[in-house]
Write an enzyme that holds these catalytic residues in place. Structure first.
Site, PDB file in Angstrom:
ATOM      1  CB  SER A  43      -0.922  -0.001   1.237  1.00  0.00           C
ATOM      2  OG  SER A  43      -1.849   1.049   1.136  1.00  0.00           O
ATOM      3  CB  CYS A  47      -0.657   8.686  -7.678  1.00  0.00           C
ATOM      4  SG  CYS A  47      -1.742   7.364  -8.202  1.00  0.00           S
TER       5      CYS A  47
HETATM    6  P1  FAD Z   1      -0.315  -1.733  -8.622  1.00  0.00           P
HETATM    7  O1  FAD Z   1      -0.521  -0.520  -7.817  1.00  0.00           O
HETATM    8  O2  FAD Z   1       0.733  -1.684  -9.678  1.00  0.00           O
HETATM    9  O3  FAD Z   1       0.000  -2.926  -7.611  1.00  0.00           O
HETATM   10  C1  FAD Z   1       0.241  -4.231  -8.070  1.00  0.00           C
HETATM   11  C2  FAD Z   1       1.139  -4.925  -7.087  1.00  0.00           C
HETATM   12  O4  FAD Z   1       1.117  -6.311  -7.376  1.00  0.00           O
HETATM   13  C3  FAD Z   1       2.597  -4.492  -7.197  1.00  0.00           C
HETATM   14  O5  FAD Z   1       3.067  -3.986  -5.965  1.00  0.00           O
HETATM   15  C4  FAD Z   1       3.329  -5.774  -7.577  1.00  0.00           C
HETATM   16  O6  FAD Z   1       4.589  -5.892  -6.938  1.00  0.00           O
HETATM   17  C5  FAD Z   1       2.385  -6.848  -7.089  1.00  0.00           C
HETATM   18  N1  FAD Z   1       2.532  -8.122  -7.816  1.00  0.00           N
HETATM   19  C6  FAD Z   1       2.454  -8.339  -9.153  1.00  0.00           C
HETATM   20  N2  FAD Z   1       2.626  -9.630  -9.436  1.00  0.00           N
HETATM   21  C7  FAD Z   1       2.821 -10.271  -8.253  1.00  0.00           C
HETATM   22  C8  FAD Z   1       3.053 -11.606  -7.913  1.00  0.00           C
HETATM   23  N3  FAD Z   1       3.143 -12.582  -8.830  1.00  0.00           N
HETATM   24  N4  FAD Z   1       3.208 -11.922  -6.608  1.00  0.00           N
HETATM   25  C9  FAD Z   1       3.125 -10.933  -5.656  1.00  0.00           C
HETATM   26  N5  FAD Z   1       2.913  -9.645  -5.935  1.00  0.00           N
HETATM   27  C10 FAD Z   1       2.754  -9.315  -7.219  1.00  0.00           C
HETATM   28  N6  FAD Z   1      -3.305   6.882 -11.529  1.00  0.00           N
HETATM   29  C11 FAD Z   1      -4.175   7.888 -11.365  1.00  0.00           C
HETATM   30  O7  FAD Z   1      -5.394   7.645 -11.440  1.00  0.00           O
HETATM   31  N7  FAD Z   1      -3.767   9.152 -11.117  1.00  0.00           N
HETATM   32  C12 FAD Z   1      -2.449   9.479 -11.006  1.00  0.00           C
HETATM   33  O8  FAD Z   1      -2.094  10.632 -10.761  1.00  0.00           O
HETATM   34  C13 FAD Z   1      -1.509   8.448 -11.181  1.00  0.00           C
HETATM   35  N8  FAD Z   1      -0.170   8.704 -11.111  1.00  0.00           N
HETATM   36  C14 FAD Z   1       0.713   7.677 -11.240  1.00  0.00           C
HETATM   37  C15 FAD Z   1       2.082   7.971 -11.165  1.00  0.00           C
HETATM   38  C16 FAD Z   1       3.001   6.956 -11.282  1.00  0.00           C
HETATM   39  C17 FAD Z   1       4.446   7.276 -11.217  1.00  0.00           C
HETATM   40  C18 FAD Z   1       2.562   5.622 -11.478  1.00  0.00           C
HETATM   41  C19 FAD Z   1       3.561   4.505 -11.593  1.00  0.00           C
HETATM   42  C20 FAD Z   1       1.224   5.331 -11.584  1.00  0.00           C
HETATM   43  C21 FAD Z   1       0.285   6.360 -11.479  1.00  0.00           C
HETATM   44  N9  FAD Z   1      -1.083   6.108 -11.588  1.00  0.00           N
HETATM   45  C22 FAD Z   1      -1.981   7.134 -11.439  1.00  0.00           C
HETATM   46  C23 FAD Z   1      -1.587   4.770 -11.896  1.00  0.00           C
HETATM   47  C24 FAD Z   1      -1.984   4.048 -10.630  1.00  0.00           C
HETATM   48  O9  FAD Z   1      -0.952   4.111  -9.715  1.00  0.00           O
HETATM   49  C25 FAD Z   1      -2.334   2.615 -10.975  1.00  0.00           C
HETATM   50  O10 FAD Z   1      -3.417   2.626 -11.855  1.00  0.00           O
HETATM   51  C26 FAD Z   1      -2.703   1.815  -9.739  1.00  0.00           C
HETATM   52  O11 FAD Z   1      -1.653   1.786  -8.829  1.00  0.00           O
HETATM   53  C27 FAD Z   1      -3.064   0.382 -10.139  1.00  0.00           C
HETATM   54  O12 FAD Z   1      -3.306  -0.350  -8.998  1.00  0.00           O
HETATM   55  P2  FAD Z   1      -3.152  -1.935  -8.989  1.00  0.00           P
HETATM   56  O13 FAD Z   1      -3.436  -2.354  -7.601  1.00  0.00           O
HETATM   57  O14 FAD Z   1      -3.923  -2.515 -10.096  1.00  0.00           O
HETATM   58  O15 FAD Z   1      -1.632  -2.183  -9.348  1.00  0.00           O
END
Ligand code: FAD
Length: 560
Positions: A43, A47
């Site tokens: 967590s 962003c």
């Molecule tokens: P993630 O947050 O990527 O989390 C996925 C997690 O799964 C990761 O920690 C990874 O290590 C873990 N994982 C993957 N495979 C495995 C496995 N096999 N075993 C164990 N763990 C695993 N969105 C916005 O709406 N507004 C913004 O301003 C914005 N700014 C951003 C700026 C940056 C620099 C970045 C990188 C992204 C930004 N985003 C923004 C996009 C947003 O952060 C993502 O859309 C969001 O975090 C997606 O959430 P998620 O849980 O799907 O994936």
């Protein structure tokens, strides 16, 4: 774990995964909940990463929203960091996990995949050099920070002009690094229309950040620290940031035989259930519905990821919550400006086959007579047949976020431009005008639909002029006209038009050019009521002509 407990296992512990875990606990105090996260943090605020590099966020610790200890204390959730899920045995309902102490098998009743995506690394020579970075995780951010502190780069190139690329360009700039953004398409923020990409570019260039569009990086030369562009240009870059897109993390799901959608994301139903009824998926890794077009797309954004995590957990614990899809609402800070989009851009709406209408206004964010008014450019996209609102884009220094959010709400609620024209929005002079710019844009759209005041976009007018037989009637003041006007246009200021209608050729298709579209509407009404029928107002006026470009412009100081 006892046999009366439902065992919820969540793979991935950031936006979707952490939300799913917290929601699961709030629903079922008795469930056994485990997060498997391969990274060193759970967590964290991805962003916020660019804003720590820029030093807007001073404390690194504020990016870490929860710890395993915090999760355990608050939610009684077991968080396994540095644990990577490597396979899923769907028949046996177990996940094999590579942990620091070896392989483990973790049983589940319901599994939630929340693995996110990975930044796409373009296959260009030098992409693996030590001064080339991506920004996705806290360790990525730390590596960039360390490099800046130790190597003190003077020049940077950001490859990719999407929102993460723009944020990182601004971060480098804030650290005193001379920065250039290289974007493959014709303008920055390719999900927005040309005139908005151009405004973003203008803002960056005014602020000292260079932009190259319509070109790609051919290679990164580690020895000389040069970047070679497709057109042959070389740019110095002591540090390079690659930000050209995100691909969904689907390996585990593919190998487990789960269905993948046409967009490349995991296929889920409207309850976020995968093709296995005991496995749910949420966040950047899934394919979802674009609410306006109804098409299956990927929307890798934090808002949808959080809401999907909440719904996936609810349904995994027996609730019946539906996920209706996403609009893809995005907003980005551009130095002292803000750019935002919700729903479909004009180009996207046309591609989807809508009978696309647009209305563009360049108005002040609040009453002009109240100090501090700032110009805001606003474009609404709508379906000409039904009047349904399809999208909205905005750019300005203040008030962009609220117009985008109002439109996001309106689009999701299925409102039409007529509804938008009647929205009773908050007004006092420091905040808006009695007719908010959104109301004004809706008036333009309605006047077009009713035939009272037809509009044409600056792009349509440019093509009509190229084809011959069209004339621009410029109704701006003498001073505005002298500063710059479209070559070959006829000039009659709006306040003289009633008396000079006889000078206007009756047979040509006429396009009225005013400062920002408003006086053009007044002039059009004068002409139409004087018997001219083949006349349209250029929506957004001369400001949109300048932003779209491709016109031959003359001024008192010459042609360009
Ligand atoms: P993630 O947050 O990527 O989390 C996925 C997690 O799964 C990761 O920690 C990874 O290590 C873990 N994982 C993957 N495979 C495995 C496995 N096999 N075993 C164990 N763990 C695993 N969105 C916005 O709406 N507004 C913004 O301003 C914005 N700014 C951003 C700026 C940056 C620099 C970045 C990188 C992204 C930004 N985003 C923004 C996009 C947003 O952060 C993502 O859309 C969001 O975090 C997606 O959430 P998620 O849980 O799907 O994936």
């Amino acid at each position: 774990m006892d046999s009366t407990q439902t065992h919820i296992v969540i793979i991935g512990g950031v936006a979707a995964g952490a939300t799913a875990a917290a929601r699961a606990r709030r629903i079922d105090e008795n469930a056994h909940i485990t997060i498997i996260e391969r990274g060193p943090y759970v967590s964290f605020a991805n962003c916020g990463l660019p804003y720590f590099i820029s030093r807007d966020i001073p404390k690194r610790s504020s990016l870490i929203l929860q710890t395993p200890e915090g999760f355990l204390a608050r939610y009684n959730v077991e968080v396994l960091l540095k644990h990577e899920a490597v396979s899923i045995d769907r028949a046996g309902k177990t996940v094999s996990v590579q942990s620091p102490s070896g392989m483990k098998s973790i049983p589940y009743d319901k599994l939630i995949l929340a693995q996110g995506g990975n930044p796409v690394i373009p296959r260009i020579p030098g992409a693996d050099a030590e001064h080339v970075f991506k920004v996705w995780t806290i360790p990525d951010m730390d590596a960039i920070h360390r490099f800046i502190d130790e190597k003190k780069p003077e020049t940077a190139v950001v490859v990719g002009g999407g929102f993460i690329g723009l944020e990182m360009a601004e971060a480098f700039h804030a650290r005193g690094i001379h920065t250039t953004i290289v974007e493959l398409t014709g303008h920055l923020m390719p999900i927005m229309d040309t005139e908005f990409g151009r405004q973003i570019q203008n803002a960056f260039e005014e602020g000292g950040i260079q932009v190259r569009t319509s070109c790609s990086v051919e290679s990164i030369l580690p020895q000389t620290k040069d970047i070679l562009l497709s057109g042959g240009e070389r740019i110095k870059a002591d540090i390079v940031l690659l930000s050209v897109g995100v691909s969904p993390e689907t390996k585990l799901a593919r190998e487990a035989g789960l269905s993948i959608g046409g967009s490349g994301g995991i296929l889920v139903d409207n309850h976020l259930r995968t093709s296995d009824p005991d496995i749910y998926a949420a966040g950047d890794m899934i394919e979802t519905v674009q609410i306006v077009s109804g098409k299956k797309v990927r929307v890798p954004l934090a808002g949808p990821a959080n809401r999907q995590g909440r719904i996936a957990a609810s349904n995994a614990l027996g609730m019946n919550m539906e996920y209706k899809g996403a609009l893809g609402t995005s907003i980005v800070k551009v130095l002292s400006y803000t750019a935002g989009i919700t729903g479909l851009s004009e180009q996207a709406a046309k591609k989807e086959g809508f009978d696309t209408g647009v209305a563009i206004v360049h108005r002040n964010n609040h009453a002009s007579y109240y100090p501090g008014a700032e110009s805001i450019s606003l474009k609404i996209v709508y379906d000409r047949k039904s009047g349904r609102l399809l999208g909205c884009e905005a750019f300005g220094k203040a008030g962009v976020d609220k117009r985008i959010d109002v439109c996001a709400t309106a689009i999701q609620g299925g409102l039409t431009v007529s509804d938008l024209s009647e929205l009773d929005l908050a007004y006092a002079p420091p905040y808006s005008s009695a007719n908010d710019p959104l109301n004004m844009a809706a008036f333009v759209a309605m006047n077009h639909m009713s035939g009272m005041s037809p509009v044409a976009t600056a792009e349509e007018v440019r093509e009509a002029i190229k084809a011959g037989d069209a004339l621009i009637l410029d109704v701006r003041t003498y001073g505005e006209y002298a500063k710059g006007h479209v070559a070959g246009s006829l000039h009659i200021p709006v306040d003289e038009l009633r008396d000079r209608c006889g000078e206007v050729p009756a047979k040509k298709a006429l396009f009225l050019c005013s400062k920002d579209g408003f006086e053009g509407h007044i002039a059009l009404r004068i002409l139409m009521q004087s018997g001219f029928s083949n006349v349209k107002n250029i929506t957004g006026g001369y400001k949109s002509i300048e932003l779209i470009g491709g016109y031959s412009i003359e001024s008192d100081s010459g042609s360009f």
